[in-house]
Design a protein around this motif. Structure first.
Motif, PDB file in Angstrom:
ATOM      1  N   ILE A 169       0.838  -1.202   0.000  1.00  0.00           N
ATOM      2  CA  ILE A 169       0.000   0.000   0.000  1.00  0.00           C
ATOM      3  C   ILE A 169       0.876   1.257   0.000  1.00  0.00           C
ATOM      4  O   ILE A 169       0.620   2.208  -0.742  1.00  0.00           O
ATOM      5  N   ALA A 173       0.923   4.084  -2.874  1.00  0.00           N
ATOM      6  CA  ALA A 173       0.538   5.446  -2.514  1.00  0.00           C
ATOM      7  C   ALA A 173       1.567   6.451  -3.009  1.00  0.00           C
ATOM      8  O   ALA A 173       1.221   7.519  -3.533  1.00  0.00           O
ATOM      9  N   GLN A 174       2.846   6.130  -2.851  1.00  0.00           N
ATOM     10  CA  GLN A 174       3.888   7.061  -3.282  1.00  0.00           C
ATOM     11  C   GLN A 174       3.986   7.120  -4.800  1.00  0.00           C
ATOM     12  O   GLN A 174       4.246   8.181  -5.366  1.00  0.00           O
ATOM     13  N   SER A 177       1.353   9.427  -5.961  1.00  0.00           N
ATOM     14  CA  SER A 177       1.665  10.838  -5.698  1.00  0.00           C
ATOM     15  C   SER A 177       2.435  11.478  -6.846  1.00  0.00           C
ATOM     16  O   SER A 177       2.472  12.705  -6.962  1.00  0.00           O
TER      17      SER A 177
END
Length: 353
Positions: A169, A173-174, A177
């Motif tokens: 996760i 998520a990064q 981004s």
């Protein structure tokens, strides 16, 4: 069928055994291209057995590099330059020594996402952090088992698997981004976070955690394992509606509110135990299912696999449990685990040119 939702995402993995390899296998099942960077001797999980290795590494590529050598680090940099993320599952000192942090690798790729999956955090030292050690040190073992017996452990690697999912996760998520950077996940932090309501009860109310017989829940009553005429039944009554349905089927009167059942826990458990003793676990499961009461007979793993044949997949001659994320229009391509150095490098330790 469409390509997986992670098609086109290229991920590098450096690590051993379970937590890191499990994280990247989940991503591979969803379509990511995962390249496993292995030392000349290979991931030590290869020594455990072929089936073990396959259960954590299906669908990946294997490149064999000696990261202690200049040639190996140079080749890693080339792979980083064309990848989205690198997930590392090693001791903090090894991660730094081998140059596997974002600060080390950003010169190859400013947008690389570097995930460090460690036992206690990058700044916490190299203390051994195997699954069972982490379960013991975070309070999980002390909460597992009957109160009159010793602390115990789940029958599988819960800390490693949970941390692997958390790392996946964090990695995604990064990537979403749009920025490169360092991501840290530790087994200790993951297990503490999963003690959420237990920790909150202590931190906010001073409630000391304790083990209850038969794995009973600390809030809900009845919610635990019960013996029956044959086998054990897991019953999980979390609100008054479930209780009304269960009580009607079991012929029990009273205890109509959750507060009353919690206050009179022992009386409730005595009545429920006597009622469930009149039939088998399998029969109770069948009787309670139509009314939606959460209940299941305790099965062995072989029995559970036989009951869910759709979860068993083939991957290069290995029968394995398939992925748990279902995406509409995507059917995972369960390919075999890679041979050591199958996609580059030499098991002899001489890095590929």
């Amino acid at each position: 069928m469409s390509a997986g939702p992670l098609a086109g995402i290229r991920i590098l993995e450096v690590g051993h055994m379970l937590a890191g390899p499990y994280a990247t296998m989940v991503l591979a099942d969803l379509g990511a291209e995962v390249t496993k960077i292995e030392p000349p001797g290979g991931d030590i999980s290869r020594q455990v057995g072929d089936a073990y290795f396959a259960s954590l590494n299906r669908g990946k590529r294997s490149v064999c590099l000696d990261l202690n050598s200049e040639a190996g680090r140079e080749r890693l940099g080339e792979l980083v330059a064309e990848s989205h993320a690198l997930l590392v599952n090693l001791k903090p000192s090894a991660i730094r020594r081998l140059g596997l942090t974002y600060e080390d690798l950003r010169r190859w790729n400013e947008r690389i996402v570097c995930v460090a999956l460690t036992g206690f955090g990058m700044d916490a030292g190299d203390d051994p952090a195997f699954d069972y050690v982490v379960q013991a040190s975070t309070g999980v073992a002390s909460l597992t088992g009957d109160p009159d017996g010793p602390p115990t452990l789940p029958g599988y690697s819960s800390a490693d698997n949970s941390s692997g999912l958390t790392a996946a996760i964090g990695l995604l998520a990064q990537i979403v981004s749009g920025r490169g950077g360092q991501v840290e996940v530790s087994l200790r932090d993951v297990m503490l976070s999963q003690l959420n309501y237990r920790a909150s009860a202590y931190l906010n109310e001073g409630t000391e955690p304790r083990r209850l017989p038969n794995g009973a829940h600390s809030y809900y009553v009845p919610a635990q394992l019960f013996p029956t005429a044959e086998g054990h039944l897991a019953l999980f009554v979390t609100h008054d509606g479930f209780w009304r349905s269960f009580a009607a089927e079991a012929g029990i009167e009273g205890f109509t509110t959750m507060a009353e059942r919690a206050a009179r826990r022992e009386e409730v458990l005595d009545v429920v135990t006597k009622a469930l003793a009149t039939d088998t676990a399998a029969s109770w499961e069948a009787r309670l299912r139509p009314s939606g009461v959460p209940a299941a007979a305790v099965r062995t793993l072989p029995e559970a696999l036989e009951a869910t044949p759709e979860m068993v997949v083939e991957a290069g001659g290995f029968r394995l449990v398939g992925g748990s994320v279902r995406v509409s229009g995507h059917e995972p391509d369960y390919r075999p685990p890679p041979r050591l150095g199958e996609h580059g490098g030499l098991p002899s330790g001489k890095d590929a040119a």
